[in-house]
Scaffold this motif. Structure first.
Motif, PDB file in Angstrom:
ATOM      1  N   ARG A 219      -7.346  91.072 -40.066  1.00  0.00           N
ATOM      2  CA  ARG A 219      -7.646  90.149 -41.169  1.00  0.00           C
ATOM      3  C   ARG A 219      -8.423  90.887 -42.239  1.00  0.00           C
ATOM      4  O   ARG A 219      -9.212  91.797 -41.960  1.00  0.00           O
ATOM      5  N   ARG A 220      -8.203  90.485 -43.477  1.00  0.00           N
ATOM      6  CA  ARG A 220      -9.074  90.961 -44.535  1.00  0.00           C
ATOM      7  C   ARG A 220     -10.481  90.387 -44.337  1.00  0.00           C
ATOM      8  O   ARG A 220     -10.661  89.370 -43.676  1.00  0.00           O
ATOM      9  N   GLY A 221     -11.462  91.066 -44.917  1.00  0.00           N
ATOM     10  CA  GLY A 221     -12.823  90.559 -44.873  1.00  0.00           C
ATOM     11  C   GLY A 221     -13.022  89.451 -45.886  1.00  0.00           C
ATOM     12  O   GLY A 221     -12.200  89.236 -46.784  1.00  0.00           O
ATOM     13  N   SER A 222     -14.138  88.747 -45.753  1.00  0.00           N
ATOM     14  CA  SER A 222     -14.461  87.651 -46.664  1.00  0.00           C
ATOM     15  C   SER A 222     -15.927  87.725 -47.043  1.00  0.00           C
ATOM     16  O   SER A 222     -16.802  87.834 -46.174  1.00  0.00           O
ATOM     17  N   LEU A 223     -16.182  87.667 -48.352  1.00  0.00           N
ATOM     18  CA  LEU A 223     -17.537  87.723 -48.887  1.00  0.00           C
ATOM     19  C   LEU A 223     -17.676  86.653 -49.955  1.00  0.00           C
ATOM     20  O   LEU A 223     -16.853  86.583 -50.872  1.00  0.00           O
ATOM     21  N   SER A 224     -18.691  85.816 -49.847  1.00  0.00           N
ATOM     22  CA  SER A 224     -18.924  84.757 -50.822  1.00  0.00           C
ATOM     23  C   SER A 224     -20.251  84.980 -51.530  1.00  0.00           C
ATOM     24  O   SER A 224     -21.236  85.398 -50.909  1.00  0.00           O
ATOM     25  N   GLY A 225     -20.267  84.706 -52.821  1.00  0.00           N
ATOM     26  CA  GLY A 225     -21.490  84.896 -53.580  1.00  0.00           C
ATOM     27  C   GLY A 225     -21.604  83.955 -54.760  1.00  0.00           C
ATOM     28  O   GLY A 225     -20.717  83.123 -55.010  1.00  0.00           O
ATOM     29  N   GLU A 226     -22.695  84.096 -55.495  1.00  0.00           N
ATOM     30  CA  GLU A 226     -22.969  83.228 -56.634  1.00  0.00           C
ATOM     31  C   GLU A 226     -23.729  84.023 -57.690  1.00  0.00           C
ATOM     32  O   GLU A 226     -24.612  84.816 -57.368  1.00  0.00           O
ATOM     33  N   VAL A 227     -23.347  83.820 -58.938  1.00  0.00           N
ATOM     34  CA  VAL A 227     -24.101  84.371 -60.058  1.00  0.00           C
ATOM     35  C   VAL A 227     -24.677  83.206 -60.847  1.00  0.00           C
ATOM     36  O   VAL A 227     -23.938  82.326 -61.297  1.00  0.00           O
TER      37      VAL A 227
ATOM     38  N   GLN B 123      -2.949  93.327 -47.862  1.00  0.00           N
ATOM     39  CA  GLN B 123      -2.697  92.887 -49.231  1.00  0.00           C
ATOM     40  C   GLN B 123      -3.822  93.375 -50.145  1.00  0.00           C
ATOM     41  O   GLN B 123      -4.879  93.782 -49.678  1.00  0.00           O
ATOM     42  N   PRO B 124      -3.593  93.306 -51.471  1.00  0.00           N
ATOM     43  CA  PRO B 124      -4.685  93.669 -52.393  1.00  0.00           C
ATOM     44  C   PRO B 124      -5.904  92.777 -52.183  1.00  0.00           C
ATOM     45  O   PRO B 124      -5.790  91.594 -51.848  1.00  0.00           O
ATOM     46  N   SER B 125      -7.064  93.367 -52.385  1.00  0.00           N
ATOM     47  CA  SER B 125      -8.289  92.564 -52.386  1.00  0.00           C
ATOM     48  C   SER B 125      -8.291  91.670 -53.613  1.00  0.00           C
ATOM     49  O   SER B 125      -7.795  92.051 -54.669  1.00  0.00           O
ATOM     50  N   ASN B 126      -8.822  90.464 -53.480  1.00  0.00           N
ATOM     51  CA  ASN B 126      -8.868  89.563 -54.626  1.00  0.00           C
ATOM     52  C   ASN B 126     -10.185  88.810 -54.690  1.00  0.00           C
ATOM     53  O   ASN B 126     -10.682  88.316 -53.668  1.00  0.00           O
ATOM     54  N   LEU B 127     -10.765  88.782 -55.876  1.00  0.00           N
ATOM     55  CA  LEU B 127     -11.954  87.985 -56.152  1.00  0.00           C
ATOM     56  C   LEU B 127     -11.520  86.745 -56.908  1.00  0.00           C
ATOM     57  O   LEU B 127     -10.884  86.843 -57.964  1.00  0.00           O
ATOM     58  N   GLU B 128     -11.850  85.590 -56.355  1.00  0.00           N
ATOM     59  CA  GLU B 128     -11.484  84.325 -56.988  1.00  0.00           C
ATOM     60  C   GLU B 128     -12.735  83.504 -57.272  1.00  0.00           C
ATOM     61  O   GLU B 128     -13.559  83.284 -56.381  1.00  0.00           O
ATOM     62  N   VAL B 129     -12.888  83.074 -58.524  1.00  0.00           N
ATOM     63  CA  VAL B 129     -13.961  82.149 -58.879  1.00  0.00           C
ATOM     64  C   VAL B 129     -13.574  80.771 -58.373  1.00  0.00           C
ATOM     65  O   VAL B 129     -12.480  80.270 -58.661  1.00  0.00           O
TER      66      VAL B 129
ATOM     67  N   ASN C 261     -15.419  83.920 -54.146  1.00  0.00           N
ATOM     68  CA  ASN C 261     -15.123  84.458 -52.823  1.00  0.00           C
ATOM     69  C   ASN C 261     -14.206  85.662 -53.000  1.00  0.00           C
ATOM     70  O   ASN C 261     -13.299  85.642 -53.839  1.00  0.00           O
ATOM     71  N   VAL C 262     -14.457  86.691 -52.209  1.00  0.00           N
ATOM     72  CA  VAL C 262     -13.626  87.891 -52.222  1.00  0.00           C
ATOM     73  C   VAL C 262     -12.985  88.063 -50.857  1.00  0.00           C
ATOM     74  O   VAL C 262     -13.675  88.010 -49.831  1.00  0.00           O
ATOM     75  N   ARG C 263     -11.665  88.235 -50.819  1.00  0.00           N
ATOM     76  CA  ARG C 263     -10.970  88.657 -49.615  1.00  0.00           C
ATOM     77  C   ARG C 263     -10.634  90.133 -49.802  1.00  0.00           C
ATOM     78  O   ARG C 263      -9.880  90.483 -50.717  1.00  0.00           O
ATOM     79  N   PHE C 264     -11.207  90.983 -48.957  1.00  0.00           N
ATOM     80  CA  PHE C 264     -11.121  92.415 -49.208  1.00  0.00           C
ATOM     81  C   PHE C 264     -10.464  93.163 -48.053  1.00  0.00           C
ATOM     82  O   PHE C 264     -10.547  92.762 -46.893  1.00  0.00           O
ATOM     83  N   ASN C 265      -9.773  94.239 -48.420  1.00  0.00           N
ATOM     84  CA  ASN C 265      -9.046  95.035 -47.434  1.00  0.00           C
ATOM     85  C   ASN C 265      -9.868  96.231 -46.970  1.00  0.00           C
ATOM     86  O   ASN C 265     -11.065  96.325 -47.255  1.00  0.00           O
ATOM     87  N   ASP C 266      -9.198  97.156 -46.273  1.00  0.00           N
ATOM     88  CA  ASP C 266      -9.918  98.262 -45.645  1.00  0.00           C
ATOM     89  C   ASP C 266     -10.284  99.386 -46.600  1.00  0.00           C
ATOM     90  O   ASP C 266     -10.760 100.440 -46.157  1.00  0.00           O
ATOM     91  N   LEU C 267     -10.110  99.176 -47.897  1.00  0.00           N
ATOM     92  CA  LEU C 267     -10.665 100.105 -48.876  1.00  0.00           C
ATOM     93  C   LEU C 267     -12.149  99.853 -49.109  1.00  0.00           C
ATOM     94  O   LEU C 267     -12.820 100.660 -49.759  1.00  0.00           O
TER      95      LEU C 267
END
Length: 401
Positions: free
Chosen positions: A191-199, A241-247, A269-275
């Motif tokens: 699975r891709r990783g998942s990171l959530s944040g807020e600005v 798949q490509p990593s993607n950051l979605e607002v 939220n960002v779904r990120f790959n092994d890069l």
């Protein structure tokens, strides 16, 4: 749950119906784990039902059942909690009735994932009934009631609980729905990783008729959104798949028409790959936020630099991929033997409890077709339940041969 006797045989359809009849909307146990305990304990399984707690989250009941002895220790993992059914009158059949119509089983959790639990439960019960408890290894069922919820008092803590009691796992199969169109399409090996944040953009509240006395944080949103989402993080890798950051939301602290807000919050939220690792990804996002701070905005000249504050949610899912011929190739061979279809090995989709299990043993996901999960009239063909049970049973025979 309807008051009826437990299924007398390892029939995945009967087991799935019994589980669906338990209204286990997360985080409620709803009778589902009690049903499993009542079925497994008389068959010789050691069954524990630890309850885990954490301040600010609901208490969650879990189940760990095991049988057999040996270094080769296979885990079937899943969750009995389900998402709310939504508008009850919109369902073709009541969501917790376990109704069958034209060879299809309806109900909340039919696909995600009481059907998967029923299939691997039937396979394990058949296997133990034929081979006995002394089959040269150990099989565990690791079932949580917190996968659809915060995922704090469920699988992560249940794994630690089992590890502290000396359980050592060789491999795990998570019975989540993984197939896009037909049973046998895909095994998920990572699975891709998942990171959530807020600005948070801080400004100064004021009257809209006197903008010179205020600092509208919304005026800095354009540069921030552009910096966060452009350019793309990467183009993907061999396995991901490509990593993607979605607002996911943009909000202010005022909902009226004549007040300039004091702050605007951007969640993503960002779904990120092994890069990426969580650390390198956070560094990239921080650099983008700093770039936004320096970009032109619609703010008045002479104001102080934009006040941008970046924070992250505490739960981060790491990217992972499983390399285990015994598990990956063994399961693919079982799928092909039963269905005639060689499954693709994929890593797409969201997160699952496999993200916790990977820290203890190799893990893959394989379950039903997921086209109706979380929907009104969630449903599964009876034939798919039977076939999935046969796949799991074939894998058990090969794994413990």
């Amino acid at each position: 749950m309807t008051d009826h006797a437990p299924p007398t045989s390892a029939d995945p359809v009967a087991l799935a119906r019994a589980l669906i009849e338990c209204p286990s909307v997360t985080p409620e146990e709803g009778g589902a784990l009690a049903f499993l305990e009542g079925l497994l304990a008389p068959k010789g399984f050691d069954v524990d039902r630890p309850v885990f707690s954490q301040k600010g989250t609901p208490d969650v009941e879990n189940l760990f059942a095991a049988i057999g002895k040996g270094e080769r220790h296979l885990v079937f993992a899943g969750h009995t909690d389900v998402v709310p059914p939504g508008t009850l009158t919109s369902w073709r059949h009541p969501p917790f009735s376990g109704a069958i119509e034209n060879g299809v089983l309806y109900g909340r959790g039919a696909v995600d994932m009481k059907g998967g639990i029923a299939a691997f439960l039937a396979a394990v019960l058949d296997f133990v009934a034929e081979r006995g408890a002394d089959f040269g290894g150990r099989i565990s069922l690791l079932i949580t009631g917190d996968e659809e919820g915060p995922s704090i008092n469920g699988t992560a803590k249940l794994l630690k609980w089992a590890d502290e009691r000396g359980e050592r796992f060789s491999a795990a199969i998570v019975g989540e729905p993984t197939n896009p169109s037909a049973l046998g399409d895909q095994i998920k090996i990572g699975r891709r990783g998942s990171l959530s944040g807020e600005v948070s953009i801080r400004g100064h509240q004021g009257h809209v008729a006197y903008p010179h006395l205020a600092d509208n944080p919304v005026r800095a949103l354009g540069p921030l959104l552009a910096a966060l989402m452009d350019p793309p993080l990467d183009a993907g890798t061999e396995n991901f798949q490509p990593s993607n950051l979605e607002v996911t939301s943009v909000e202010t602290d005022t909902k009226v028409f004549n007040v300039i807000p004091a702050r605007a919050d951007v969640r993503f939220n960002v779904r990120f790959n092994d890069l990426w690792t969580p650390e390198t990804l956070k560094a990239e996002i921080a650099a983008r936020v700093e770039r936004a701070r320096a970009m032109p905005s619609l703010r008045r000249e002479g104001l102080a630099p934009v006040d941008l504050r970046l924070t992250y949610q505490p739960v981060v899912s790491d990217v992972f991929i499983t390399h285990s011929p015994d598990l990956v190739e063994g399961l693919a061979n079982a799928v092909e033997a039963v269905t005639g279809r060689r499954p693709e090995l994929g890593t797409g989709g969201g997160t699952s409890d496999a993200r916790f299990i990977k820290d203890y043993c190799p893990v893959v996901e394989f379950g039903l077709v997921g086209d109706t999960m979380h929907q009104i009239d969630e449903r599964v063909p009876l034939a798919d339940l039977v076939t999935l049970g046969r796949i799991y049973r074939r894998f058990l025979d090969d794994y413990f041969s």
